[in-house]
Structures are given as structure tokens and as C-alpha cells.
Design a protein around this motif. Structure first.
Motif, mmCIF file in Angstrom:
data_model
loop_
_atom_site.group_PDB
_atom_site.id
_atom_site.type_symbol
_atom_site.label_atom_id
_atom_site.label_comp_id
_atom_site.label_asym_id
_atom_site.label_seq_id
_atom_site.Cartn_x
_atom_site.Cartn_y
_atom_site.Cartn_z
ATOM 1 N N GLY A 147 -5.368 0.903 -4.687
ATOM 2 C CA GLY A 147 -6.383 -0.061 -3.870
ATOM 3 C C GLY A 147 -6.148 -1.451 -4.531
ATOM 4 O O GLY A 147 -6.998 -2.225 -4.055
ATOM 5 N N ASP A 148 -4.862 -1.712 -4.799
ATOM 6 C CA ASP A 148 -4.768 -3.064 -5.073
ATOM 7 C C ASP A 148 -4.258 -3.983 -4.105
ATOM 8 O O ASP A 148 -3.690 -5.174 -4.698
ATOM 9 C CB ASP A 148 -4.289 -3.511 -6.498
ATOM 10 N N LEU A 149 -4.093 -3.674 -2.909
ATOM 11 C CA LEU A 149 -3.379 -4.358 -1.821
ATOM 12 C C LEU A 149 -4.498 -4.697 -0.607
ATOM 13 O O LEU A 149 -5.395 -3.921 -0.678
ATOM 14 C CB LEU A 149 -2.325 -3.702 -1.176
ATOM 15 N N THR A 150 -4.342 -5.914 -0.117
ATOM 16 C CA THR A 150 -5.306 -6.041 0.813
ATOM 17 C C THR A 150 -4.777 -5.334 2.178
ATOM 18 O O THR A 150 -3.734 -4.825 2.321
ATOM 19 C CB THR A 150 -5.343 -7.642 1.369
ATOM 20 N N GLU A 151 -5.583 -5.505 3.311
ATOM 21 C CA GLU A 151 -5.511 -4.441 4.572
ATOM 22 C C GLU A 151 -4.125 -5.423 5.046
ATOM 23 O O GLU A 151 -3.198 -4.411 5.754
ATOM 24 C CB GLU A 151 -6.610 -4.623 5.553
ATOM 25 N N GLU A 152 -4.278 -6.415 5.137
ATOM 26 C CA GLU A 152 -2.904 -7.359 5.760
ATOM 27 C C GLU A 152 -1.666 -6.828 5.064
ATOM 28 O O GLU A 152 -0.631 -6.488 5.735
ATOM 29 C CB GLU A 152 -3.058 -8.672 5.507
ATOM 30 N N ARG A 207 1.528 -5.174 6.610
ATOM 31 C CA ARG A 207 2.887 -5.573 6.576
ATOM 32 C C ARG A 207 3.929 -4.578 5.893
ATOM 33 O O ARG A 207 4.977 -4.504 6.266
ATOM 34 C CB ARG A 207 2.817 -7.084 5.915
ATOM 35 N N ILE A 208 3.491 -3.974 4.913
ATOM 36 C CA ILE A 208 4.364 -2.960 4.258
ATOM 37 C C ILE A 208 4.587 -2.002 5.211
ATOM 38 O O ILE A 208 5.870 -1.432 5.418
ATOM 39 C CB ILE A 208 3.797 -2.321 2.968
ATOM 40 N N GLY A 209 3.779 -1.311 5.713
ATOM 41 C CA GLY A 209 3.740 -0.221 6.798
ATOM 42 C C GLY A 209 5.053 -0.441 8.011
ATOM 43 O O GLY A 209 6.040 0.111 8.239
ATOM 44 N N VAL A 210 4.758 -1.949 8.582
ATOM 45 C CA VAL A 210 5.605 -2.240 9.619
ATOM 46 C C VAL A 210 7.031 -2.460 8.906
ATOM 47 O O VAL A 210 7.973 -2.163 9.676
ATOM 48 C CB VAL A 210 5.183 -3.538 10.161
ATOM 49 N N THR A 211 7.114 -3.178 7.837
ATOM 50 C CA THR A 211 8.313 -3.137 7.292
ATOM 51 C C THR A 211 9.307 -1.894 6.984
ATOM 52 O O THR A 211 10.212 -1.776 7.112
ATOM 53 C CB THR A 211 8.287 -3.996 5.947
#
Length: 117
Positions: free
Chosen positions: A68-73, A77-81
Motif C-alpha cells: 500500500g505504499d503506492l498511489t493510485e496513479e 502507470r505500473i500496470g500499463v507499463t
């Protein structure tokens, strides 16, 4: 070096008059290779390393999402990458005629390089 000419001694023991070492020219030392197989083997090796890195990045990203240390954005972005990287890997595998199994090196007693699930 013992100073003994073991080849000459063996030739004499076998009844041969003399033994001469085979003549090796620089051309004899060349390795006959097929350009296509070299290209395919190199592509397989490079794509194996890229696939290993992709899987490690994916696991690290999932671990950080679970913490849980990442923002939704950042998660988006990680998912798209990762999806774009997966598409590129599929395209490169098709270009070089490689199946996903071709990128999973058999490390002998250690098992396969990549997980099989």
C-alpha cells in the motif's frame, strides 16, 4: 613437459616407422555456424534476460501494491507499463519464432530458470 615424445614411442610400439602430428591450419580452427541459428540463439538469450527482469519487476510492483505504499496513479502507470512490456515481448518472440518455453532455460539440477506456473 617430460621431454618424451610419447606419440613417437606409441608409433614405434605399434610398428609404425614414424608419427607426424596432424597439420592444423588457421582455417581448420574456424567453427562452422549457421547465421540464422546464431541470430535465433542470441535473440533467445537476450529475451530470456529481459523476461527474467520483467518478471522480477512485476513481482516487486505487486509487493509494493500489497504494502500500500503506492498511489493510485503509480499503480495505474505500473500496470500499463507492464502490459506494454508484455505485448512487446510477445511481438519479439513471434518475430524470432520463439515460444515462451524457449525462454525458460533448464539449469539442470537447479531446475528451470523461470517459474513454470
Amino acid at each position: 613437459m617430460t621431454g618424451r615424445d610419447e606419440a613417437a614411442e606409441l608409433a614405434a610400439a605399434l610398428g609404425a616407422e614414424s608419427w607426424k602430428p596432424p597439420r592444423v591450419t588457421p582455417l581448420d580452427r574456424r567453427i562452422a555456424v549457421d547465421r540464422d541459428s546464431v541470430e535465433r540463439g542470441l535473440a533467445s538469450l537476450v529475451l530470456t534476460v529481459v523476461e527474467l527482469l520483467r518478471q522480477l519487476m512485476e513481482r516487486q510492483a505487486l509487493r509494493r501494491v500489497d504494502l500500500g505504499d503506492l498511489t493510485e496513479e503509480q499503480v495505474e502507470r505500473i500496470g500499463v507499463t507492464l502490459m506494454a512490456l508484455e505485448e512487446q515481448m510477445v511481438g519479439l518472440r513471434e518475430h524470432f519464432g520463439l515460444a515462451p518455453e524457449d525462454l525458460n532455460l533448464d539449469l539442470g539440477p537447479l531446475g528451470p530458470l523461470l517459474p513454470t506456473d
